[in-house]
Design a protein around this motif. Structure first.
Motif: not given
Length: 60
Positions: A38-42
Motif C-alpha cells: 500500500r505504501s508503493l507509489d503506483l
C-alpha cells in the motif's frame, strides 16, 4: 479494539483468547506485507493485464 476484534464482532463469531492470539500471530506477517504494498507509489504503473473489448487482430 483492534482489526481482528472488530472483524470477529462484525461476523458475530466467538473466538477464545488463545485462538484470537494464534490467528493474529499467523496474519501479522501478511498484514506487514500488505502495508508495504500500500505504501508503493503506483501512479504511473499500469496493470499487467489491461482489458480491451476489441478482438486481438484489431488491437493496435
Amino acid at each position: 479494539m483492534n482489526e481482528l476484534e472488530s472483524l470477529v464482532d462484525a461476523l458475530g463469531i466467538e473466538l477464545e483468547a488463545e485462538r484470537r492470539a494464534a490467528v493474529l500471530a499467523a496474519f501479522q506477517p501478511i498484514a506487514q506485507e500488505i502495508a508495504k504494498l500500500r505504501s508503493l507509489d503506483l501512479t504511473d504503473i499500469h496493470p499487467a493485464v489491461v482489458f480491451s473489448p476489441l478482438p486481438a487482430d484489431r488491437q493496435g
